[in-house]
Design a protein around this motif. Structure first.
Motif, PDB file in Angstrom:
ATOM      1  N   ILE A   1     -87.419 -68.013  34.810  1.00  0.00           N
ATOM      2  CA  ILE A   1     -87.117 -67.228  36.011  1.00  0.00           C
ATOM      3  C   ILE A   1     -87.568 -67.985  37.259  1.00  0.00           C
ATOM      4  O   ILE A   1     -86.832 -68.049  38.257  1.00  0.00           O
ATOM      5  CB  ILE A   1     -87.795 -65.844  35.933  1.00  0.00           C
ATOM      6  N   ALA A   2     -88.761 -68.569  37.198  1.00  0.00           N
ATOM      7  CA  ALA A   2     -89.269 -69.322  38.352  1.00  0.00           C
ATOM      8  C   ALA A   2     -88.353 -70.494  38.679  1.00  0.00           C
ATOM      9  O   ALA A   2     -88.053 -70.758  39.860  1.00  0.00           O
ATOM     10  CB  ALA A   2     -90.689 -69.811  38.066  1.00  0.00           C
ATOM     11  N   ASP A   3     -87.894 -71.209  37.662  1.00  0.00           N
ATOM     12  CA  ASP A   3     -87.009 -72.359  37.876  1.00  0.00           C
ATOM     13  C   ASP A   3     -85.680 -71.925  38.481  1.00  0.00           C
ATOM     14  O   ASP A   3     -85.141 -72.590  39.381  1.00  0.00           O
ATOM     15  CB  ASP A   3     -86.768 -73.095  36.559  1.00  0.00           C
ATOM     16  N   ALA A   4     -85.135 -70.819  37.974  1.00  0.00           N
ATOM     17  CA  ALA A   4     -83.839 -70.341  38.470  1.00  0.00           C
ATOM     18  C   ALA A   4     -83.950 -69.863  39.913  1.00  0.00           C
ATOM     19  O   ALA A   4     -83.061 -70.122  40.742  1.00  0.00           O
ATOM     20  CB  ALA A   4     -83.317 -69.220  37.568  1.00  0.00           C
ATOM     21  N   LEU A   5     -85.036 -69.189  40.255  1.00  0.00           N
ATOM     22  CA  LEU A   5     -85.236 -68.735  41.635  1.00  0.00           C
ATOM     23  C   LEU A   5     -85.399 -69.926  42.578  1.00  0.00           C
ATOM     24  O   LEU A   5     -84.901 -69.909  43.710  1.00  0.00           O
ATOM     25  CB  LEU A   5     -86.458 -67.820  41.714  1.00  0.00           C
ATOM     26  N   LYS A   6     -86.098 -70.954  42.114  1.00  0.00           N
ATOM     27  CA  LYS A   6     -86.249 -72.161  42.932  1.00  0.00           C
ATOM     28  C   LYS A   6     -84.887 -72.809  43.170  1.00  0.00           C
ATOM     29  O   LYS A   6     -84.587 -73.251  44.297  1.00  0.00           O
ATOM     30  CB  LYS A   6     -87.196 -73.143  42.236  1.00  0.00           C
ATOM     31  N   LEU A   7     -84.076 -72.866  42.134  1.00  0.00           N
ATOM     32  CA  LEU A   7     -82.742 -73.442  42.265  1.00  0.00           C
ATOM     33  C   LEU A   7     -81.901 -72.647  43.249  1.00  0.00           C
ATOM     34  O   LEU A   7     -81.090 -73.214  43.998  1.00  0.00           O
ATOM     35  CB  LEU A   7     -82.071 -73.486  40.894  1.00  0.00           C
ATOM     36  N   LEU A   8     -82.104 -71.338  43.274  1.00  0.00           N
ATOM     37  CA  LEU A   8     -81.389 -70.458  44.201  1.00  0.00           C
ATOM     38  C   LEU A   8     -82.030 -70.454  45.595  1.00  0.00           C
ATOM     39  O   LEU A   8     -81.626 -69.673  46.450  1.00  0.00           O
ATOM     40  CB  LEU A   8     -81.349 -69.032  43.642  1.00  0.00           C
ATOM     41  N   GLN A   9     -83.040 -71.316  45.785  1.00  0.00           N
ATOM     42  CA  GLN A   9     -83.699 -71.502  47.077  1.00  0.00           C
ATOM     43  C   GLN A   9     -84.335 -70.217  47.604  1.00  0.00           C
ATOM     44  O   GLN A   9     -84.337 -69.950  48.807  1.00  0.00           O
ATOM     45  CB  GLN A   9     -82.709 -72.100  48.092  1.00  0.00           C
ATOM     46  N   GLN A  10     -84.887 -69.446  46.673  1.00  0.00           N
ATOM     47  CA  GLN A  10     -85.576 -68.217  47.026  1.00  0.00           C
ATOM     48  C   GLN A  10     -87.071 -68.487  47.215  1.00  0.00           C
ATOM     49  O   GLN A  10     -87.615 -69.475  46.702  1.00  0.00           O
ATOM     50  CB  GLN A  10     -85.371 -67.175  45.930  1.00  0.00           C
ATOM     51  N   PRO A  11     -87.750 -67.611  47.951  1.00  0.00           N
ATOM     52  CA  PRO A  11     -89.200 -67.777  48.117  1.00  0.00           C
ATOM     53  C   PRO A  11     -89.900 -67.788  46.756  1.00  0.00           C
ATOM     54  O   PRO A  11     -89.476 -67.111  45.815  1.00  0.00           O
ATOM     55  CB  PRO A  11     -89.601 -66.543  48.939  1.00  0.00           C
ATOM     56  N   LYS A  12     -90.962 -68.547  46.671  1.00  0.00           N
ATOM     57  CA  LYS A  12     -91.697 -68.680  45.420  1.00  0.00           C
ATOM     58  C   LYS A  12     -92.300 -67.340  45.004  1.00  0.00           C
ATOM     59  O   LYS A  12     -92.763 -66.564  45.839  1.00  0.00           O
ATOM     60  CB  LYS A  12     -92.796 -69.725  45.587  1.00  0.00           C
ATOM     61  N   VAL A  13     -92.271 -67.092  43.688  1.00  0.00           N
ATOM     62  CA  VAL A  13     -92.915 -65.896  43.162  1.00  0.00           C
ATOM     63  C   VAL A  13     -94.078 -66.321  42.277  1.00  0.00           C
ATOM     64  O   VAL A  13     -94.118 -67.436  41.763  1.00  0.00           O
ATOM     65  CB  VAL A  13     -91.929 -65.022  42.348  1.00  0.00           C
ATOM     66  N   ASP A  14     -95.029 -65.404  42.114  1.00  0.00           N
ATOM     67  CA  ASP A  14     -96.185 -65.686  41.265  1.00  0.00           C
ATOM     68  C   ASP A  14     -95.767 -65.675  39.800  1.00  0.00           C
ATOM     69  O   ASP A  14     -94.989 -64.817  39.368  1.00  0.00           O
ATOM     70  CB  ASP A  14     -97.276 -64.636  41.490  1.00  0.00           C
ATOM     71  N   ILE A  15     -96.278 -66.627  39.030  1.00  0.00           N
ATOM     72  CA  ILE A  15     -96.009 -66.628  37.596  1.00  0.00           C
ATOM     73  C   ILE A  15     -96.714 -65.437  36.961  1.00  0.00           C
ATOM     74  O   ILE A  15     -97.935 -65.287  37.053  1.00  0.00           O
ATOM     75  CB  ILE A  15     -96.486 -67.941  36.941  1.00  0.00           C
TER      76      ILE A  15
END
Length: 326
Positions: A283-297
């Motif tokens: 999920i973290a990798d996909a959100l980063k790819l979508l250029q979304q703000p970082k979320v906590d693991i």
């Protein structure tokens, strides 16, 4: 005439935002399809809406039940929980055929042209153009015909609709819509797609026809999908209007995800299935790819809650491709 079944009490547009994810089970989810699922989920949930899941399995030659089951399991593991029951298009063929026999009937006609017939037709057209001294060295958009557009050889033939493939006539004028990611769009569906095949001779229903009818019956208000479907959007708008179904309020076409070779991630390009053994990192990798703000693991549920709260389309606007690190 039979009554056309619907999935809701009426065709009146719902006041609640409704989005959907509609994968075709011709393979497992890969990073490209995952980003579409994640983006559409977070976006519609950020609006307080429902996220529907529809399995687009009308292509019985390529779709496989085991892929459907894997897609459902992957979505569950990732915390992408859909609202309501899953809809399977393979169980709705009668609905699509009913529309083809009722509100869409005036736009359809039987066609007996095979691919070989059309290849011979276009070959003869080139010979004729050469004899007429047309300069074939000019750019194709100036003198070359659009071979993807059917030349309407059977439009007035009166062929039996049940014994032949069925084509639907798309309007020959420009249709405009605003795309929340790609901006203002204009296209002429007749010039782009021509009279597309709505139902094959073996009964298989065309993807965009089934999607148009289901989006209307499910009262979908927001569609977020890949950029590769953008050229079919004005066709979908015109089909939904002709079928007297509520059309889509908001369109969003996501940038395509490219692999390290610059190719679009797809099943045709042998994109690797996602590995859900570590769903939080995925999920973290996909959100980063979508250029979304970082979320906590964290757990998938908590990560998605944070992603929904800070979802933003702005970083994606105007982009047509994103590069995967894999």
């Amino acid at each position: 005439m039979k009554t056309i079944p619907t999935d809701t009490p009426s065709h009146t547009k719902s006041s609640q935002p409704i989005g959907r994810f509609a994968p075709s089970p011709t393979g497992e989810l890969h990073l490209g399809s995952l980003t579409t699922a994640l983006a559409s989920f977070c976006h519609i949930k950020s609006l307080g809406g429902q996220w529907l899941l529809r399995i687009e399995d009308t292509d019985t030659e390529r779709c496989d039940r085991q892929f459907t089951e894997q897609i459902l399991m992957d979505l569950e593991v990732l915390g992408l929980h859909w609202d309501g029951d899953v809809i399977y298009q393979s169980e709705r063929i009668d609905i699509y055929n009913e529309y083809l026999s009722s509100s869409l009937r005036p736009l359809t006609y039987g066609c007996q042209c095979s691919r070989k017939d059309l290849e011979q037709y276009w070959a003869q057209e080139e010979i004729n153009r050469h004899h007429n001294n047309v300069n074939l060295t000019q750019p194709c958009n100036q003198t070359q015909p659009n071979r993807q557009r059917y030349p309407r050889r059977c439009v007035a033939s009166g062929l039996d609709r049940q014994q032949h493939k069925l084509r639907i006539q798309l309007p020959d004028y420009k249709i405009g819509f605003h795309d929340g990611i790609q901006g203002l769009q204009w296209d002429n569906p007749q010039q782009t797609l021509g009279d597309m095949v709505a139902r094959r001779q073996d009964g298989m229903i065309n993807y965009i026809l089934a999607a148009s009818i289901d989006d209307g019956l499910q009262q979908v208000t927001h569609i977020m999908r890949g950029l590769d479907i953008l050229p079919m959007t004005t066709a979908q708008i015109s089909i939904m209007q002709a079928a007297q179904l509520p059309t889509i309020d908001h369109w969003y076409h996501l940038p395509l995800i490219n692999n390290t070779d610059g190719q679009k991630l797809s099943k045709q390009n042998l994109a690797q299935p996602i590995d859900t053994s570590d769903p939080s990192q995925l999920i973290a990798d996909a959100l980063k790819l979508l250029q979304q703000p970082k979320v906590d693991i964290d757990t998938p549920a908590n990560m998605l809650k944070q992603a929904i709260a800070q979802w933003e389309n702005t970083p994606l606007r105007g982009k047509q491709q994103l590069n995967s690190p894999y």
